[in-house]
Design an enzyme around this catalytic site. Structure first.
Site, short mmCIF file in Angstrom:
data_model
loop_
_atom_site.label_atom_id
_atom_site.label_comp_id
_atom_site.label_asym_id
_atom_site.label_seq_id
_atom_site.Cartn_x
_atom_site.Cartn_y
_atom_site.Cartn_z
N TYR A 117 82.62 -94.39 81.19
CA TYR A 117 82.59 -94.73 79.76
C TYR A 117 81.22 -94.36 79.21
O TYR A 117 80.19 -94.62 79.85
CB TYR A 117 82.83 -96.23 79.54
CG TYR A 117 82.73 -96.65 78.09
CD1 TYR A 117 83.84 -96.61 77.26
CD2 TYR A 117 81.52 -97.05 77.54
CE1 TYR A 117 83.76 -96.97 75.92
CE2 TYR A 117 81.42 -97.41 76.21
CZ TYR A 117 82.54 -97.38 75.40
OH TYR A 117 82.44 -97.73 74.09
N GLU A 205 81.95 -92.22 70.77
CA GLU A 205 82.48 -92.81 72.00
C GLU A 205 83.27 -91.77 72.79
O GLU A 205 84.08 -91.05 72.22
CB GLU A 205 83.40 -94.00 71.66
CG GLU A 205 83.95 -94.70 72.90
CD GLU A 205 84.89 -95.84 72.55
OE1 GLU A 205 84.54 -97.00 72.81
OE2 GLU A 205 85.98 -95.56 71.99
#
Length: 396
Positions: A117, A205
């Site tokens: 992530y 993101e």
């Protein structure tokens, strides 16, 4: 401002961030041309494009499962895309209504060795950019933060210096990368931060960021939000806005520089100042009501803006009563009062209206309202206003 995944990846590619090859289609006639960009017989990922997360676990209104599918033939890719296009996808972020899929994104399938992530966003506590990374990718980062906070890497960036080389290495080390993958990750981080800063992003993101079986580091997904206050510097970004993904009332409000967010209650609110708007919604809830919107007309709204604000409020069929809560500073109460009167008359307002005015020219504002001939409920305090509007909404 939010954009689609395929648009985010196009921007990433232009910024030098590694992404899988992809092509989009907005009608069945475009499927063949889009898929033709991939080698015959290769695996293809078919992705529904909506402004919401959780697409892979979502369900379409007709029962078709999943907004992300990996297939091993062109025919299957077209079949999955046809099932998505024009269908409404429901995810945990869309609500029960779901979002209609108007674009399908085809990307090349990649052999994944490890998922991570990665995100860059503005930390409101420090007013500085912060890089968030984790060894756990492809899952909700909130769950990781709650269950395994030790797996979260957080690096705060000094805006005047930017992402320093040692910080990029610190993140790559934290992701336990080695060799060429380590070097690629450092390069990707520098490219991604430069994109974040130069494009005035509020969030970038990548979930997941991956390493392939060949050791390459690739942004497999992409989500980008931009600071709306800085869009005047980026006309190319403004062109990417998809108004069909936004609430029509929010789109209309933006045309008049009104800050409007639709909610699911029945008490409409018109307030000046974001803090006061939040307090107004809180006190409506306190008295047992439910706000239908957040609407901040700002500190210097004109009579025209007030009238347009009313028009947007009454366009919501769920609204049963309206609360106007104004504290006059730069915004003068008599200007608001005149706008209220004009709006109510022009729109032939039939919804119960509660008005609470305080501050600059408050007496003049109250006089304008009392002499208007309108049927409305004046309020002496915010508590009084909230109690009255909740009662009127319940009776309506």
């Amino acid at each position: 401002m939010n954009i689609h995944e395929y648009q985010s990846k196009q921007l990433f590619d232009a910024a030098g961030v590694a992404v899988p090859a992809g092509a989009v289609a907005q009608s069945p006639d475009e499927f063949d041309a889009a898929i033709a960009s991939f080698p015959e017989g290769s695996a293809v990922v078919v992705k529904a494009q909506i402004h919401a997360g959780g697409r892979g676990k979502g369900t379409f209104k007709d029962g078709f499962q999943g907004g992300v599918h990996v297939v091993d033939s062109n025919e299957l890719a077209k079949e999955k895309a046809a099932a998505m296009l024009g269908n409404s996808l429901v995810t945990k972020q869309t609500g029960e209504a779901g979002r209609e899929v108007r674009t399908v994104y085809f990307t090349e399938a990649v052999d994944i060795a490890k998922e991570f992530y990665l995100a860059i966003l503005m930390d409101r506590a420090t007013s500085k950019p912060v890089v968030i990374a984790s060894l756990e990718g492809g899952v909700d980062i909130e769950e990781v933060a709650e269950s395994s906070p030790e797996k979260i890497i957080k690096v705060t960036i000094e805006p005047t210096l930017g992402l320093r080389p040692y910080q990029a290495r610190q993140i790559a080390f934290g992701l336990q990368l080695k060799g060429d993958s380590f070097k690629q990750c450092v390069k990707l981080l520098n490219k991604l931060y430069a994109f974040f800063w130069t494009k005035d992003c509020s969030q970038v993101e990548v979930n997941p960021l991956i390493t392939t079986t060949d050791g390459d580091v690739v942004a497999l997904d992409a989500k980008v939000n931009f600071d709306s206050n800085a869009l005047f510097r980026h006309p190319d970004i403004v062109e990417l806005r998809d108004e069909s993904e936004e609430d029509p009332r929010e789109v209309e409000a933006s045309k008049f520089d009104l800050n409007y967010i639709a909610l699911d209650g029945n008490v409409a609110c018109m307030v000046n100042g974001a803090g006061l708007a939040m307090a107004t919604m809180d006190i409506i809830k306190h008295y047992g009501g439910s706000p239908a919107n957040f609407l901040d007309v700002g500190g210097g709204a004109t009579e025209e803006q007030v009238e347009n604000a009313f028009r947007i409020l009454v366009s919501d069929p769920a609204v049963k009563a309206i609360l106007v809560n104004i504290f006059g500073g730069i915004m003068k109460c008599d200007v608001i009062a005149t706008g209220i009167v004009n709006a109510a008359k022009n729109l032939e307002l039939s919804i119960p209206l509660v008005v609470r005015l305080e501050g600059t020219n408050v007496e003049a504002g109250k006089r304008i309202l009392s002499e208007s001939g309108l049927t409305l409920e004046p309020a002496d305090s915010l508590a009084d206003a909230a109690e009255k509007v909740v009662k009127l909404a319940a009776e309506a």
